[in-house]
Design a protein around this motif. Structure first.
Motif, PDB file in Angstrom:
ATOM      1  N   ILE A  39      -4.247 -14.754   0.963  1.00  0.00           N
ATOM      2  CA  ILE A  39      -2.914 -14.163   1.093  1.00  0.00           C
ATOM      3  C   ILE A  39      -2.533 -13.418  -0.177  1.00  0.00           C
ATOM      4  O   ILE A  39      -2.019 -12.291  -0.134  1.00  0.00           O
ATOM      5  N   ILE A  40      -2.792 -14.035  -1.321  1.00  0.00           N
ATOM      6  CA  ILE A  40      -2.469 -13.410  -2.602  1.00  0.00           C
ATOM      7  C   ILE A  40      -3.240 -12.104  -2.776  1.00  0.00           C
ATOM      8  O   ILE A  40      -2.675 -11.071  -3.166  1.00  0.00           O
ATOM      9  N   CYS A  41      -4.536 -12.145  -2.489  1.00  0.00           N
ATOM     10  CA  CYS A  41      -5.379 -10.945  -2.636  1.00  0.00           C
ATOM     11  C   CYS A  41      -4.936  -9.831  -1.703  1.00  0.00           C
ATOM     12  O   CYS A  41      -4.883  -8.655  -2.097  1.00  0.00           O
ATOM     13  N   ALA A  42      -4.596 -10.176  -0.464  1.00  0.00           N
ATOM     14  CA  ALA A  42      -4.172  -9.172   0.509  1.00  0.00           C
ATOM     15  C   ALA A  42      -2.848  -8.536   0.091  1.00  0.00           C
ATOM     16  O   ALA A  42      -2.679  -7.310   0.175  1.00  0.00           O
ATOM     17  N   LEU A  43      -1.913  -9.349  -0.355  1.00  0.00           N
ATOM     18  CA  LEU A  43      -0.622  -8.822  -0.795  1.00  0.00           C
ATOM     19  C   LEU A  43      -0.775  -7.908  -2.004  1.00  0.00           C
ATOM     20  O   LEU A  43      -0.139  -6.852  -2.087  1.00  0.00           O
ATOM     21  N   LEU A  44      -1.627  -8.312  -2.939  1.00  0.00           N
ATOM     22  CA  LEU A  44      -1.871  -7.486  -4.120  1.00  0.00           C
ATOM     23  C   LEU A  44      -2.476  -6.143  -3.728  1.00  0.00           C
ATOM     24  O   LEU A  44      -2.075  -5.090  -4.236  1.00  0.00           O
ATOM     25  N   ALA A  45      -3.458  -6.184  -2.814  1.00  0.00           N
ATOM     26  CA  ALA A  45      -4.116  -4.951  -2.382  1.00  0.00           C
ATOM     27  C   ALA A  45      -3.135  -4.005  -1.707  1.00  0.00           C
ATOM     28  O   ALA A  45      -3.123  -2.793  -1.972  1.00  0.00           O
ATOM     29  N   LEU A  46      -2.281  -4.539  -0.840  1.00  0.00           N
ATOM     30  CA  LEU A  46      -1.354  -3.707  -0.082  1.00  0.00           C
ATOM     31  C   LEU A  46      -0.227  -3.136  -0.940  1.00  0.00           C
ATOM     32  O   LEU A  46       0.313  -2.081  -0.627  1.00  0.00           O
ATOM     33  N   THR A  47       0.122  -3.832  -2.020  1.00  0.00           N
ATOM     34  CA  THR A  47       1.207  -3.354  -2.882  1.00  0.00           C
ATOM     35  C   THR A  47       0.690  -2.492  -4.040  1.00  0.00           C
ATOM     36  O   THR A  47       1.174  -1.388  -4.261  1.00  0.00           O
ATOM     37  N   VAL A  48      -0.315  -2.992  -4.738  1.00  0.00           N
ATOM     38  CA  VAL A  48      -0.831  -2.273  -5.912  1.00  0.00           C
ATOM     39  C   VAL A  48      -1.527  -0.969  -5.515  1.00  0.00           C
ATOM     40  O   VAL A  48      -1.434   0.039  -6.208  1.00  0.00           O
ATOM     41  N   PHE A  49      -2.228  -0.997  -4.377  1.00  0.00           N
ATOM     42  CA  PHE A  49      -2.997   0.180  -3.972  1.00  0.00           C
ATOM     43  C   PHE A  49      -2.358   0.938  -2.803  1.00  0.00           C
ATOM     44  O   PHE A  49      -3.055   1.652  -2.078  1.00  0.00           O
ATOM     45  N   CYS A  50      -1.057   0.788  -2.630  1.00  0.00           N
ATOM     46  CA  CYS A  50      -0.385   1.495  -1.528  1.00  0.00           C
ATOM     47  C   CYS A  50      -0.572   3.006  -1.665  1.00  0.00           C
ATOM     48  O   CYS A  50      -0.698   3.715  -0.656  1.00  0.00           O
ATOM     49  N   TRP A  51      -0.599   3.502  -2.899  1.00  0.00           N
ATOM     50  CA  TRP A  51      -0.805   4.931  -3.125  1.00  0.00           C
ATOM     51  C   TRP A  51      -2.180   5.379  -2.633  1.00  0.00           C
ATOM     52  O   TRP A  51      -2.323   6.475  -2.093  1.00  0.00           O
ATOM     53  N   LEU A  52      -3.189   4.496  -2.795  1.00  0.00           N
ATOM     54  CA  LEU A  52      -4.539   4.827  -2.360  1.00  0.00           C
ATOM     55  C   LEU A  52      -4.625   4.838  -0.836  1.00  0.00           C
ATOM     56  O   LEU A  52      -5.282   5.703  -0.245  1.00  0.00           O
ATOM     57  N   TYR A  53      -3.949   3.885  -0.195  1.00  0.00           N
ATOM     58  CA  TYR A  53      -3.900   3.857   1.267  1.00  0.00           C
ATOM     59  C   TYR A  53      -3.318   5.167   1.793  1.00  0.00           C
ATOM     60  O   TYR A  53      -3.842   5.753   2.741  1.00  0.00           O
ATOM     61  N   LEU A  54      -2.226   5.601   1.191  1.00  0.00           N
ATOM     62  CA  LEU A  54      -1.566   6.823   1.628  1.00  0.00           C
ATOM     63  C   LEU A  54      -2.454   8.039   1.403  1.00  0.00           C
ATOM     64  O   LEU A  54      -2.580   8.906   2.287  1.00  0.00           O
ATOM     65  N   PHE A  55      -3.105   8.087   0.247  1.00  0.00           N
ATOM     66  CA  PHE A  55      -3.979   9.213  -0.090  1.00  0.00           C
ATOM     67  C   PHE A  55      -5.144   9.312   0.895  1.00  0.00           C
ATOM     68  O   PHE A  55      -5.443  10.402   1.413  1.00  0.00           O
ATOM     69  N   ILE A  56      -5.787   8.199   1.188  1.00  0.00           N
ATOM     70  CA  ILE A  56      -6.923   8.204   2.113  1.00  0.00           C
ATOM     71  C   ILE A  56      -6.459   8.539   3.528  1.00  0.00           C
ATOM     72  O   ILE A  56      -7.126   9.288   4.255  1.00  0.00           O
ATOM     73  N   ALA A  57      -5.302   8.019   3.914  1.00  0.00           N
ATOM     74  CA  ALA A  57      -4.761   8.307   5.249  1.00  0.00           C
ATOM     75  C   ALA A  57      -4.542   9.801   5.440  1.00  0.00           C
ATOM     76  O   ALA A  57      -4.865  10.364   6.493  1.00  0.00           O
ATOM     77  N   LYS A  63     -12.282 -16.366  18.548  1.00  0.00           N
ATOM     78  CA  LYS A  63     -11.002 -15.807  18.968  1.00  0.00           C
ATOM     79  C   LYS A  63     -10.992 -14.303  18.687  1.00  0.00           C
ATOM     80  O   LYS A  63     -11.330 -13.862  17.597  1.00  0.00           O
ATOM     81  N   ILE A  64     -10.615 -13.510  19.685  1.00  0.00           N
ATOM     82  CA  ILE A  64     -10.641 -12.057  19.559  1.00  0.00           C
ATOM     83  C   ILE A  64      -9.393 -11.555  18.819  1.00  0.00           C
ATOM     84  O   ILE A  64      -8.283 -11.986  19.098  1.00  0.00           O
ATOM     85  N   PHE A  65      -9.613 -10.657  17.862  1.00  0.00           N
ATOM     86  CA  PHE A  65      -8.511 -10.039  17.144  1.00  0.00           C
ATOM     87  C   PHE A  65      -8.781  -8.539  17.020  1.00  0.00           C
ATOM     88  O   PHE A  65      -9.889  -8.070  17.278  1.00  0.00           O
ATOM     89  N   THR A  66      -7.764  -7.776  16.630  1.00  0.00           N
ATOM     90  CA  THR A  66      -7.908  -6.332  16.451  1.00  0.00           C
ATOM     91  C   THR A  66      -8.223  -6.029  14.993  1.00  0.00           C
ATOM     92  O   THR A  66      -7.426  -6.338  14.101  1.00  0.00           O
ATOM     93  N   LEU A  67      -9.381  -5.447  14.761  1.00  0.00           N
ATOM     94  CA  LEU A  67      -9.816  -5.071  13.416  1.00  0.00           C
ATOM     95  C   LEU A  67      -9.298  -3.670  13.085  1.00  0.00           C
ATOM     96  O   LEU A  67      -9.325  -2.773  13.928  1.00  0.00           O
ATOM     97  N   TYR A  68      -8.817  -3.486  11.851  1.00  0.00           N
ATOM     98  CA  TYR A  68      -8.304  -2.191  11.417  1.00  0.00           C
ATOM     99  C   TYR A  68      -9.183  -1.616  10.306  1.00  0.00           C
ATOM    100  O   TYR A  68      -9.510  -2.301   9.339  1.00  0.00           O
ATOM    101  N   LYS A  69      -9.558  -0.352  10.469  1.00  0.00           N
ATOM    102  CA  LYS A  69     -10.321   0.366   9.452  1.00  0.00           C
ATOM    103  C   LYS A  69      -9.860   1.819   9.427  1.00  0.00           C
ATOM    104  O   LYS A  69      -9.323   2.308  10.420  1.00  0.00           O
ATOM    105  N   PHE A  70     -10.092   2.491   8.315  1.00  0.00           N
ATOM    106  CA  PHE A  70      -9.859   3.928   8.315  1.00  0.00           C
ATOM    107  C   PHE A  70     -10.950   4.583   9.148  1.00  0.00           C
ATOM    108  O   PHE A  70     -12.126   4.217   9.052  1.00  0.00           O
TER     109      PHE A  70
END
Length: 201
Positions: free
Chosen positions: A12-30, A53-60
């Protein structure tokens, strides 16, 4: 203690850090994906997770939707553009999986989630890879990735299931970073990604 509580907390900590610290990178790649490949920017696909258990995987998105005259998608090698290859070789296409980790579908480290259609093809030993959450990276990823055989990959996955620990996860993460920079193991010798698993014969 680590497997039951600490591992999930660190995820959870790693995911939150990735989504907040690298939000600019997510936007740039998108934005780049939208320009280079069009819509949709995010690729979604059902994958089996823990306990199958089936889940929806997200990737660029990294491939085009180019089809032949019969309306069938062309092979991966023909739909994977130069831009898409760069995304995959740097593993930047995997960044949206941080959302899967935050939701609890995945972990930072674990066996990679494979296709739903493979589920009936596993033998009893190979099914054990679903005893844990699938990972953004894993033991098989840092020991050959797509250049090893399916049997070797499954053996490495089950080896991890039996031996997962904080120290092992740290070593796998460090090895993953080195693999990303070396861009090794991305494709098999006969495919742009990895040959389909067809069972154990």
């Amino acid at each position: 203690m680590y497997r039951k509580y600490i591992k999930r907390a660190l995820d959870i900590i790693c995911a939150l850090l990735a989504l907040t610290v690298f939000c600019w990178l997510y936007l740039f790649i998108a934005v780049l994906v939208r320009i280079k490949l069009g819509k949709p920017v995010v690729f979604k696909q059902n994958r089996p997770g823990r306990d199958e258990k089936i889940f929806t995987l997200y990737k660029f998105r990294s491939m085009t939707d180019t089809r032949n005259e019969n309306g069938e998608l062309l092979p991966d090698s023909e739909r994977l553009t130069r831009f898409g290859r760069t995304l995959r070789s740097t593993s930047l296409d995997e960044l949206p999986e941080a959302w899967n980790i935050l939701k609890g579908d995945m972990s930072v480290v674990g066996p990679r989630p494979l296709l739903e259609e493979y589920l009936p093809l596993y033998n009893a030993e190979q099914k054990r890879r679903h005893d844990v959450r699938p990972g953004l990276t894993g033991y098989a990823q840092v020991n050959g990735r797509n250049v090893i055989t399916w049997q070797e990959k499954f053996e490495l996955d089950c080896w991890y299931v039996d031996r997962q620990s904080l120290w092992l996860d740290i070593k796998i993460i460090c090895a993953t970073i080195a693999k990303v920079f070396s861009r090794s193991g991305i494709s098999s010798s006969t495919s742009a990604t990895m040959e389909a698993f067809t069972g154990n014969g």
